[in-house]
Design an enzyme around this catalytic site. Structure first.
Site, PDB file in Angstrom:
ATOM      1  CG  HIS A 144       7.336  -5.165   4.766  1.00  0.00           C
ATOM      2  ND1 HIS A 144       6.770  -3.956   5.060  1.00  0.00           N
ATOM      3  CD2 HIS A 144       8.656  -4.937   4.707  1.00  0.00           C
ATOM      4  CE1 HIS A 144       7.722  -3.037   5.177  1.00  0.00           C
ATOM      5  NE2 HIS A 144       8.867  -3.619   4.962  1.00  0.00           N
ATOM      6  CE  LYS A 553       2.130  -0.436  16.454  1.00  0.00           C
ATOM      7  NZ  LYS A 553       3.188   0.310  17.129  1.00  0.00           N
TER       8      LYS A 553
END
Length: 888
Positions: A144, A553
């Protein structure tokens, strides 16, 4: 803070800073050096004197030309990297001296402390040994895009750390020390003269090679070292040695296998990465075998070994030469396949057992003739590596988004004139999938590939499954389905593997990551377990992945944390009731809004019974370097995982009381509403994000192979969780980690009974303790003044954005106040002075980078494409990330 313990750290920081100053004078000139020093002194003053000094700091920065801004940014960024090296080295120093880094004691503890706690709680030795033997910790390395440092600089930083270690040696005289200091100066000079910005995005293969390098340079040594250390600690406690094939820690990877939203990860890429892994493994084992050939020169051998080698004076070497030849062939075959060349004939090593057999024969022979001490040396290390890494170095997971699979099935059903799979309800989908999974005939013929239904996207998914079939199960791990919502999502992947002719299917792992999916996870898995054929498939064990990034999120930190906890509780109970072992796979990142936390805290805050001796967890981006980049640090962190998994299994945390659960739900409801009220409903938030933070500019930084957005639209919903967190971190607002949580705590504090309940939860419930501790850590890194600097420079003439900025900063202030009221501490991190010191000592170096970044963003938006400005901006992004020690 213990000043005596940390005196060597301060000395190292001073030494590295002085040497950097020398390099700066030499390379950039006295004028730049003096400018940097004035800015540093002014920055220190802003932290003590406030507003007037801030104005003088701005006055120093504003008139600088673009080229000077670049050099100043590089100087402050480089110092922060050197500070990190010194701090990491200090941890290694204390670990070698069997001391804890001050502030670590309450979070991470080694096996000795855990064994003592188990003994204090009257846990039988037999139970401890049995649990340890079955212990399974699998670390999944992912690429990532949060590692901002170039590999070439990482190597130089490692050289610096090695030289600091040499300077610690008490037997060195002053001449020898001066020689090391001179070498250190040269390495710092080389780093200064190296472009710190990655100019091209890495390919997925580059990322995979980076993961392989971590194994080669650190974990290859750390794994046998930590097993020796653990074995010695068990012996000290009178516990039996684990079996010879004990491998409590194993490695997996997503690098080259994670295609969720990354069009650069294709079937050929995955195939190449699998072959490269075998190539690297063969090369590493060859190095081991060469060392064994040099060491095992003895003649005395067992009848079993002599029967295999025939009469000889060096039976061990005879067998090892055969192993070496076959490893060389394996390496050549893998290389030829990667390069597209003719593959040499011969029998390569294809399975772990094939390489294990001759090495175990050597081990048995040495022990049979009284040479156990020799067997316990390098040969034992190699056997332990083979148990951990296999012949594929690590197991590669495949990850793909659920709709990509349903799109393939939709194409197939249309080709077969059965209708549109996408139009079917869930019951119809399940009925079709169950029938086809149990059918003996093929579902499609070769002509499907040439039909109009087989688009490039459909062909790519099928090609990936064909790579799985071709490469076999040895080097493959889990097939992870992101955005899994229904039972048919899981069965679809099972059917696609069947279509491709996979003989040993990868285990299929649903990833539940949004709030709704986490809430529905138990229902989804219960429906699957109601299918007899599925129960039979997973009788030996089921793996389920819990997503931290997208849930946070979606719902904010507190809402996501509670949803994750409840989902794990329900899933643990469901599989326990069905008598099926469950492994929970935690998709954690580095920041707290993506699940990051110290190892012990993370495991002991899980629901009781959910660990059960098995854990799988992602290690992402810069976290891999900080935790596993050097062998001694890797040994420490691997021990943490083993110790914490053992503790969470045998001394599970207290279950939540009903009244705590009720209060937690009330907190969560308020928190989610507050978070979504801003993220979903505030009309100016997208504009604020794109104007005040470097969210747009982050896409220019060549961090990883994956795009920053899942889709082309510019809204928050399409933005990936990592750049979402990264952008807010850069301006020190840290919004994803606290938004909504402060409002929830404030709400509870308005009612005396609720406030008392929340304080009780914070002191007695490990889950909520973890929430509070991690919130405090991230709030300590936030900085209202810094966020205001960005607003003033980048949105000063925009009333709407200034209004929103003021609202967000007021909410952050209120969150800090609410947390202080909960903990009873006047200042953040009063209970962890070392962490507070670590943050504050960096502030005089990060502050100029923040001001520089805001200035550079403003200039770039007027002079788009200016190479000097872009380079300087990228340096500030990397420097701030280094200063804060996490990014996404």
């Amino acid at each position: 803070m213990d000043h005596n313990v940390n005196a060597p750290l301060r000395d190292d920081v001073r030494l590295l800073g002085d040497l950097l100053g020398e390099c700066l004078r030499q390379q950039a000139g006295d004028s730049i050096y003096e400018t940097v020093e004035k800015i540093r002194q002014a920055s220190v003053a802003t932290r003590t004197e406030g507003g007037a000094s801030l104005a003088s700091l701005r006055d120093l920065l504003s008139p600088l030309d673009d080229a000077t801004l670049l050099e100043v940014a590089r100087a402050f960024s480089q110092f922060l990297n050197l500070s990190n090296i010194a701090e990491q080295h200090h941890r290694e120093r204390l670990h070698r001296q069997h001391q804890r880094y001050p502030g670590d004691a309450g979070t991470d503890q080694g096996l000795q402390e855990v064994l003592q706690r188990l003994a204090d709680n009257d846990i039988a030795k037999e139970q401890i040994s049995g649990t340890l033997e079955q212990l399974s910790v699998e670390l999944v390395l992912t690429a990532h895009p949060t590692e901002v440092t170039r590999r070439t600089l990482i190597r130089k930083y490692d050289q610096m750390a090695d030289l600091l270690s040499e300077l610690d040696r008490p037997d060195f005289n002053e001449d020898e020390r001066e020689l090391r200091r001179e070498r250190l100066r040269r390495v710092i000079l080389a780093a200064w003269c190296t472009d710190e910005i990655r100019r091209e995005k890495p390919t997925p293969v580059d990322e995979a090679k980076w993961g392989f390098a971590t194994i080669e340079q650190s974990l290859w040594q750390a794994v046998p070292d930590v097993l020796r250390q653990l074995e010695a600690q068990l012996a000290d406690r009178g516990l039996p040695a684990p079996p010879s094939d004990w491998a409590p820690v194993k490695l997996a990877s997503w690098m080259g296998g994670d295609r969720d939203g990354n069009p650069n990860v294709t079937a050929p890429v995955t195939r190449e990465v699998l072959l490269l892994a075998r190539w690297m493994a063969a090369d590493l084992y060859l190095r081991d075998v060469e060392n064994l050939l040099a060491d095992l020169s003895m003649k005395s051998a067992s009848e079993e070994l002599l029967a295999a080698t025939g009469p000889t004076h060096e039976p061990y070497r005879v067998l090892l030469r055969e192993v070496r030849s076959r490893l060389r062939l394996t390496r050549r075959q893998m290389e030829a396949q990667v390069e597209g060349l003719p593959v040499p004939e011969g029998q390569a090593y294809l399975r772990r057992e094939e390489l294990m057999a001759p090495l175990q024969l050597l081990d048995r022979s040495l022990r049979a003739v009284g040479l156990s001490d020799i067997a316990d040396g390098d040969l034992k290390n190699t056997l332990r590596r083979l148990n951990c890494f296999g012949i594929t170095l690590l197991r590669l997971d495949i990850r793909q988004e659920s709709t990509r699979h349903s799109d393939v099935l939709d194409a197939i059903t249309r080709y077969l004139q059965l209708g549109r799979y996408s139009d079917w309800d869930e019951a119809a989908r399940q009925a079709f999938l169950v029938d086809e999974l149990q059918a003996r005939r093929p579902l499609i013929d070769a002509a499907f590939r040439d039909s109009e239904h087989c688009t490039a996207e459909v062909a790519e998914v099928l090609a990936t499954c064909e790579v799985i079939a071709e490469q076999g199960s040895e080097g493959l791990g889990a097939y992870v389905i992101s955005m899994a919502t229904t039972p048919s999502d899981v069965m679809a992947v099972m059917l696609l593997q069947k279509i491709a002719g996979v003989r040993e299917p990868m285990r299929v792992v649903p990833l539940f990551e949004t709030l709704d999916d986490l809430d529905g996870a138990e229902q989804t898995m219960s429906a699957l377990l109601a299918l007899p054929f599925y129960r039979e498939r997973v009788a030996a064990g089921q793996e389920i992945m819990i997503g931290y990034s997208d849930s946070a999120k979606d719902a904010g930190f507190l809402g996501a944390a509670w949803a994750q906890y409840r989902a794990q509780e329900k899933l643990t109970a469901l599989f326990a009731d069905n008598g099926i072992p469950l492994t929970l796979f935690h998709g954690r990142g580095g920041s707290i809004s993506r699940g990051g936390s110290p190892t012990r805290m993370a495991l002991l805050s899980q629901p009781p019974g959910s660990v059960a001796g098995r854990i799988r967890v992602t290690e992402q981006g810069e976290v891999i370097r900080f935790k596993y980049g050097r062998p001694s640090v890797a040994v420490f962190n691997l021990e943490q995982y083993v110790a914490a998994t053992l503790e969470a299994t045998l001394l599970p945390p207290q279950a939540a009381r009903p009244e705590w659960r009720q209060q937690m739900q009330a907190l969560t409801d308020t928190s989610v509403a507050g978070y979504r009220g801003v993220v979903r409903d505030e009309p100016e938030l997208v504009r604020y994000l794109r104007t005040v933070t470097p969210e747009t500019e982050l896409s220019r930084l060549a961090l990883g192979s994956r795009p920053a957005r899942r889709k082309s639209d510019q809204g928050i919903s399409s933005l990936r969780a990592i750049p979402w967190v990264f952008a807010w971190t850069q301006i020190r607002l840290m919004l994803p980690a606290w938004l909504g949580t402060g409002a929830a705590l404030e709400d509870a504090q308005n009612d005396a009974a609720q406030h008392a309940m929340v304080r009780e939860m914070a002191s007695e419930w490990p889950f909520f303790q973890g929430v509070v501790d991690m919130l405090e850590m991230v709030l300590a890194k936030s900085d209202l003044r810094v966020a205001a600097w960005y607003e003033e420079r980048l949105a000063g003439d925009d009333p709407g954005l200034m209004r929103l900025g003021e609202v967000l900063r007021e909410r952050l202030t209120a969150t800090v106040s609410a947390l202080s009221a909960l903990t009873g501490r006047e200042d953040l991190l009063d209970n962890n002075p070392v962490m507070r010191w670590s943050i504050r000592v960096r502030d005089p170096y990060t502050d100029p980078l923040h001001l520089l970044q805001a200035e550079l963003m403003a200039r770039l938006r007027q002079q788009d494409g200016d190479e000097t400005l872009e380079s300087a901006l990228m340096v500030t992004i990397a420097g701030i990330a280094a200063g804060l020690r996490n990014t996404g």
